[in-house]
Scaffold this motif. Structure first.
Motif, PDB file in Angstrom:
ATOM      1  N   ASP A  36       0.812  -1.216   0.000  1.00  0.00           N
ATOM      2  CA  ASP A  36       0.000   0.000   0.000  1.00  0.00           C
ATOM      3  C   ASP A  36       0.848   1.269   0.000  1.00  0.00           C
ATOM      4  N   ILE A  37       2.160   1.136  -0.012  1.00  0.00           N
ATOM      5  CA  ILE A  37       3.068   2.283  -0.098  1.00  0.00           C
ATOM      6  C   ILE A  37       3.624   2.357  -1.517  1.00  0.00           C
ATOM      7  N   GLU A  38       3.435   3.512  -2.182  1.00  0.00           N
ATOM      8  CA  GLU A  38       3.994   3.702  -3.501  1.00  0.00           C
ATOM      9  C   GLU A  38       5.474   4.056  -3.359  1.00  0.00           C
ATOM     10  N   THR A  39       6.322   3.273  -3.985  1.00  0.00           N
ATOM     11  CA  THR A  39       7.761   3.446  -3.809  1.00  0.00           C
ATOM     12  C   THR A  39       8.490   3.257  -5.128  1.00  0.00           C
ATOM     13  N   THR A  40       9.735   3.684  -5.114  1.00  0.00           N
ATOM     14  CA  THR A  40      10.707   3.285  -6.128  1.00  0.00           C
ATOM     15  C   THR A  40      11.765   2.484  -5.387  1.00  0.00           C
ATOM     16  N   THR A  41      11.753   1.182  -5.606  1.00  0.00           N
ATOM     17  CA  THR A  41      12.590   0.292  -4.804  1.00  0.00           C
ATOM     18  C   THR A  41      13.495  -0.543  -5.691  1.00  0.00           C
ATOM     19  N   GLU A  42      14.743  -0.688  -5.268  1.00  0.00           N
ATOM     20  CA  GLU A  42      15.702  -1.530  -5.978  1.00  0.00           C
ATOM     21  C   GLU A  42      16.350  -2.488  -4.977  1.00  0.00           C
ATOM     22  N   PRO A  43      15.623  -3.513  -4.553  1.00  0.00           N
ATOM     23  CA  PRO A  43      16.214  -4.487  -3.629  1.00  0.00           C
ATOM     24  C   PRO A  43      16.803  -5.660  -4.412  1.00  0.00           C
ATOM     25  N   ASN A  44      18.093  -5.815  -4.389  1.00  0.00           N
ATOM     26  CA  ASN A  44      18.703  -6.960  -5.075  1.00  0.00           C
ATOM     27  C   ASN A  44      19.668  -7.659  -4.134  1.00  0.00           C
ATOM     28  N   PHE A  45      19.596  -8.953  -4.139  1.00  0.00           N
ATOM     29  CA  PHE A  45      20.357  -9.774  -3.196  1.00  0.00           C
ATOM     30  C   PHE A  45      21.057 -10.888  -3.974  1.00  0.00           C
ATOM     31  N   THR A  46      22.339 -11.054  -3.697  1.00  0.00           N
ATOM     32  CA  THR A  46      23.149 -12.039  -4.413  1.00  0.00           C
ATOM     33  C   THR A  46      24.002 -12.811  -3.420  1.00  0.00           C
ATOM     34  N   ASP A  47      24.144 -14.105  -3.653  1.00  0.00           N
ATOM     35  CA  ASP A  47      25.109 -14.866  -2.853  1.00  0.00           C
ATOM     36  C   ASP A  47      25.695 -15.996  -3.672  1.00  0.00           C
ATOM     37  N   ALA A  48      26.898 -16.417  -3.279  1.00  0.00           N
ATOM     38  CA  ALA A  48      27.599 -17.538  -3.909  1.00  0.00           C
ATOM     39  C   ALA A  48      28.172 -18.403  -2.796  1.00  0.00           C
ATOM     40  N   GLN A  49      27.996 -19.701  -2.939  1.00  0.00           N
ATOM     41  CA  GLN A  49      28.488 -20.643  -1.930  1.00  0.00           C
ATOM     42  C   GLN A  49      29.286 -21.753  -2.613  1.00  0.00           C
ATOM     43  N   LEU A  50      30.371 -22.155  -1.953  1.00  0.00           N
ATOM     44  CA  LEU A  50      31.244 -23.204  -2.469  1.00  0.00           C
ATOM     45  C   LEU A  50      31.503 -24.218  -1.371  1.00  0.00           C
ATOM     46  N   TYR A  51      31.242 -25.484  -1.683  1.00  0.00           N
ATOM     47  CA  TYR A  51      31.528 -26.566  -0.738  1.00  0.00           C
ATOM     48  C   TYR A  51      32.451 -27.574  -1.414  1.00  0.00           C
ATOM     49  N   LEU A  52      33.649 -27.731  -0.856  1.00  0.00           N
ATOM     50  CA  LEU A  52      34.648 -28.664  -1.367  1.00  0.00           C
ATOM     51  C   LEU A  52      34.892 -29.761  -0.343  1.00  0.00           C
ATOM     52  N   SER A  53      35.063 -30.980  -0.831  1.00  0.00           N
ATOM     53  CA  SER A  53      35.374 -32.103   0.049  1.00  0.00           C
ATOM     54  C   SER A  53      36.477 -32.929  -0.605  1.00  0.00           C
ATOM     55  N   TYR A  54      37.597 -33.102   0.121  1.00  0.00           N
ATOM     56  CA  TYR A  54      38.738 -33.838  -0.421  1.00  0.00           C
ATOM     57  C   TYR A  54      39.056 -35.024   0.487  1.00  0.00           C
ATOM     58  N   LEU A  55      39.009 -36.204  -0.096  1.00  0.00           N
ATOM     59  CA  LEU A  55      39.294 -37.441   0.640  1.00  0.00           C
ATOM     60  C   LEU A  55      40.784 -37.759   0.507  1.00  0.00           C
ATOM     61  N   ILE A  56      41.543 -37.439   1.566  1.00  0.00           N
ATOM     62  CA  ILE A  56      42.983 -37.673   1.529  1.00  0.00           C
ATOM     63  C   ILE A  56      43.288 -39.168   1.555  1.00  0.00           C
ATOM     64  N   ASN A  57      42.637 -39.872   2.452  1.00  0.00           N
ATOM     65  CA  ASN A  57      42.711 -41.336   2.488  1.00  0.00           C
ATOM     66  C   ASN A  57      41.431 -41.838   3.145  1.00  0.00           C
ATOM     67  N   GLU A  58      41.387 -43.129   3.436  1.00  0.00           N
ATOM     68  CA  GLU A  58      40.172 -43.722   3.979  1.00  0.00           C
ATOM     69  C   GLU A  58      39.823 -43.183   5.358  1.00  0.00           C
ATOM     70  N   LYS A  59      40.792 -42.584   6.036  1.00  0.00           N
ATOM     71  CA  LYS A  59      40.542 -42.120   7.400  1.00  0.00           C
ATOM     72  C   LYS A  59      40.464 -40.597   7.537  1.00  0.00           C
ATOM     73  N   PHE A  60      41.008 -39.877   6.580  1.00  0.00           N
ATOM     74  CA  PHE A  60      41.140 -38.435   6.747  1.00  0.00           C
ATOM     75  C   PHE A  60      40.477 -37.705   5.580  1.00  0.00           C
ATOM     76  N   LYS A  61      39.610 -36.743   5.914  1.00  0.00           N
ATOM     77  CA  LYS A  61      38.903 -35.966   4.899  1.00  0.00           C
ATOM     78  C   LYS A  61      38.903 -34.494   5.295  1.00  0.00           C
ATOM     79  N   LEU A  62      39.086 -33.608   4.296  1.00  0.00           N
ATOM     80  CA  LEU A  62      39.051 -32.167   4.507  1.00  0.00           C
ATOM     81  C   LEU A  62      37.857 -31.574   3.765  1.00  0.00           C
TER      82      LEU A  62
END
Length: 815
Positions: free
Chosen positions: A271-297
């Motif tokens: 109900d409010i007349e406006t000039t609005t510029e709402p913009n939202f951006t995100d980037a996500q990175l998930y890496l998983s490295y299996l060094i050996n059978e027991k150790f993972k980063l």
């Protein structure tokens, strides 16, 4: 001539009939049960099986045709046949069940059931319609979870507020921006639902291994990719893309998600007349490295940028009753420019010592830079509306009850850096399990607050009521002019925290009755220091436990009880009072909780259902009383109150429509607080009744057309009070919140109905749909704007309405 036409029609009908044949049969599943609603089609004809699984279809004779049997709960079956004319072919195939992609997952692991967590398939968050996509949109369909603001991803649980909920991604605690005042500034949720694999939610009574908050835990695990895939979604509100794959002989897996959101479609429809510029951006990175059978980063990195530029022009809000209608007309000048930039990074190392012992070491860093800058001048007229239908000026303002103006100014800036290092371990031996961990966290926050508000009514500047008495216009005021509200503060605060926990769990049997129990202890030590702030060190301990039993009965039932001590040491926002001053002596809010629950699984209409019931009670002490304006919370910061919350949550989920999963939730809640021994009044989150429903359906003849209905009804919460006023004098409630969002989509291809021919074969999934938000165009309000008349000294509560009906188009594809 007439007889000739009739003869020709009969001859044509005979010829057509002679060219057809008939197929009949009974459709059953692998358990020899009849299947109702199976669509049986050819290129020209179609029918649907009845409640006995029977079907009859006319087909073209002496021609090879393909019979297609489709049902949303079963794999598609195809059969090529060639039937002589006027013959009947009997064919009764057995259809095999398929796994539906969207549903609330019913975990059969008794340990997960015993913990009282709700397990949700993250795909639900991508399907459910709503103004705010994401996991939080699903949570709001559950009993005990509330927020009457469809533009916000925040939520309150069982009488708590937005700051009382824990959120974890891969075991790492995540945070929200500090300075956000309204839901339309929030943008995207921190959680990317397109990257999630498991979602668990606890509304109370959670274990000691989780952090120190009073209300709930949202525990999300991002998936580790095993092959290449890409997901792309787009709508009128934004777009998202997710790419995943593996490298180096599957040792390294990568998952990347990018999202963009623009809420102009929603905000500009208010109900409010406006000039609005709402913009939202995100980037996500998930890496998983299996060094050996027991150790993972593992590495998780997040970047998000929220820009909110807002220029209001005018507002026209009608409210009141039929007999006494009122209208607020406002004309604005000025603008608001806000920006929220967040960087987050975490590295986790997992090491398996042996089959019994494992360790996790996690380091994380969260950095947010936020600014809230605005100068907005508003001139308003509050008047009585002509309610005479026969009058020529019906609907116009006839008499002004309040005329004035106000100027709001802010230059608020915040820079927060939060670092943490944590080591956790798990020891398992037969039916025994021990979990333990220790974490060190440092919070460095630099905050500058500069905001004020000047109110003018009919040429008289309105001063704060608690300052020098102001009897304008009856007596002249000779003191200096000052803002009605004025907050000036600069805080540099450092908080060091040392937290540890240990807990023991066990599975056992008592006379064939399976039991599970958990007992844990948690400690939290924090130290507050900073510029011109006295150093304060405090410590708290909390003991928590859970017990569940699954009787060896014919009926599938589970009983559980959980609770204990839940303490919430203050975060920066809880240390800051209304004047912006940091009070380092603020103590932890404390709660004694008990939750009693029951899970009952049963069959109804030969389909699986589950009823979950929970009754709870919370006794709170050292309560830090607060006020809520949209989503901004401001604390009194003196721990001078007690409170309680009690209620009942019910949730029934199952196949209301064969082959689909839906659920209905009902919540009853009462929460009150007693500040400074003035008596008990309703807390800002006192939402007495909640009804939520997520309903899924499909067209029987065209099962690829699917419908999702998201329905919420909440009774009204207290509407707040004007600045400098006593909340005990303002206990009126907002109107009930009623909202329905509906989405209808056509699935061209997916995993269960893979198209191997034509242009569709390149897609794993492809769907196109339309959504309608606020289907019935209900005027819901989230807060009140308080307008003051200098003559009568009376305040008028003008509701701030949320979004009306909005139409959206949505496209999803997966490669």
């Amino acid at each position: 001539m007439k007889n000739l036409i009739i003869t020709a029609l009969l001859l044509f009908t005979t010829i057509v009939t002679a060219q057809n044949a008939t197929v009949k049969g009974v459709l059953k599943n692998e358990f020899k049960e009849p299947i109702e609603g199976v669509a049986v089609t050819t290129s020209k004809f179609g029918t649907v099986s009845n409640n006995k699984g029977e079907y009859t279809i006319t087909v073209t004779a002496d021609t090879e045709i393909t019979l297609i049997f489709t049902h949303v709960a079963y794999n598609t079956y195809k059969k090529k046949v060639k039937i002589p004319k006027n013959k009947t072919f009997r064919f009764s195939p057995t259809l095999t069940a398929k796994v539906e992609e969207i549903h609330e997952v019913v975990i059969e692991n008794s340990k997960d059931k015993a913990q009282g967590t709700i397990n949700v398939d993250p795909l639900t968050a991508t399907k459910i319609p709503g103004a705010k996509e994401g996991v939080e949109n699903v949570l709001l369909t559950f009993a005990g979870v509330n927020n009457n603001n469809e533009l916000s991803t925040q939520y309150n649980v069982r009488g708590g507020n937005f700051d009382e909920n824990l959120v974890y991604i891969n075991g790492i605690e995540v945070y929200r921006p500090f300075l956000v005042r309204t839901g339309q500034q929030e943008g995207l949720s921190f959680v990317n639902e397109n990257m999630a694999q498991n979602v668990k939610f606890s509304a109370g009574g959670f274990q000691a291994k989780y952090g120190d908050k009073l209300s709930s835990v949202l525990d999300i695990t991002y998936r580790t990719p095993t092959k290449f895939a890409a997901n792309i979604s787009a709508s009128l509100l934004g777009a998202s893309a997710t790419i995943e794959g593996t490298m180096f002989n599957n040792k390294l897996s990568a998952l990347v998600g990018v999202r963009y959101r623009n809420n102009s479609l929603l905000i500009n429809s208010k109900d409010i007349e406006t000039t609005t510029e709402p913009n939202f951006t995100d980037a996500q990175l998930y890496l998983s490295y299996l060094i050996n059978e027991k150790f993972k980063l593992d590495f998780l990195g997040v970047f998000s940028l929220n820009n909110y530029n807002y220029t209001p022009k005018s507002r026209s809000t009608k409210f009141g009753t039929v007999s006494d209608p009122l209208e607020l007309i406002v004309y604005y000048e000025g603008q608001e420019k806000d920006a929220f930039k967040t960087l987050f990074g975490a590295i986790n190392g997992s090491y398996i010592v042996n089959n019994n012992l494992s360790f996790n070491l996690t380091t994380s860093l969260y950095h947010t830079v936020e600014q809230e800058h605005y100068d907005i001048f508003a001139a308003y007229n509050l008047g009585e509306v002509n309610a005479d239908f026969s009058a020529s000026n019906f609907g116009d303002v006839e008499f002004s009850e309040g005329i004035g103006s106000q100027l709001n100014h802010a230059r608020n800036d915040l820079d927060a850096l939060i670092g943490a290092a944590e080591i956790k371990g798990t020891y398992k031996k037969n039916s025994h399990q021990i979990d333990f961990g220790i974490k060190y966290k440092i919070e460095d926050i630099r905050d500058r607050i500069n905001e004020w508000e000047v109110i003018d009514s009919v040429g008289f500047n309105v001063r704060p009521p608690h300052h020098i008495p102001n009897n304008q216009p009856y007596e002249p005021y000779t003191n200096p002019i000052e803002p009605y509200q004025n907050v000036q503060a600069q805080n540099n605060v450092k908080i060091d925290r040392l937290v540890w926990f240990a807990q023991y769990s066990k599975n056992a049997f008592i006379n064939n009755h399976k039991i599970w129990y958990n007992l844990g202890l948690r400690s939290h030590n924090w130290n507050i220091n900073g510029d011109e702030i006295a150093t304060v060190n405090q410590i708290t301990y909390s003991l928590r436990g859970q017990f569940a039993i699954k009787p060896a009965w014919e009926k599938d039932m589970l009983f559980r009880i959980s609770g204990g001590m839940y303490h919430q040491p203050p975060f920066y926002k809880e240390l800051r009072n209304y004047e912006g001053t940091v009070i380092p002596t603020v103590d932890a809010q404390k709660s004694l909780q008990v939750v009693i629950g029951n899970d009952f699984s049963f069959n109804l209409w030969n389909r699986p259902f589950k009823l979950v019931s929970e009754v709870y009670y919370k006794h709170l002490s050292n309560v830090n009383v607060y006020s809520v304006d949209n989503v901004r919370i401001r604390y009194i910061a003196d721990n001078n109150a007690t409170a309680y919350a009690t209620g009942l949550d019910l949730r029934l989920n199952g196949e209301f429509v064969p082959g689909t999963q839906s659920w209905i939730s009902i919540g009853l809640l009462k929460t009150e607080e007693n500040y400074d021994n003035m008596g008990y009044i309703a807390r800002p989150t006192d939402q007495r009744f909640k009804f939520g429903m997520l309903f899924q359906d499909y067209m029987p003849n065209i099962p690829m057309v699917k419908m999702y209905l998201n329905l919420v009804y909440n009774t009204g919460v207290p509407g707040g009070s004007p600045s400098y006023s006593n909340a005990y004098n303002y206990q009126s409630r907002l109107n009930d919140y009623k909202r329905a969002d509906i989405g209808i989509s056509y699935v061209f291809t997916d995993a269960q109905n893979k198209n191997t021919k034509g242009w569709l074969k390149q897609f794993e999934e492809l769907s196109l749909g339309a959504e309608i938000y606020n289907l019935f165009d209900v005027q819901n309000s989230i807060t009140n704007t308080w307008v003051r008349d200098v003559y009568s000294k009376e305040y008028y509560a003008i509701p701030n309405y949320m979004t009306p009906r909005v139409f959206n188009v949505k496209l999803h594809m997966k490669f």
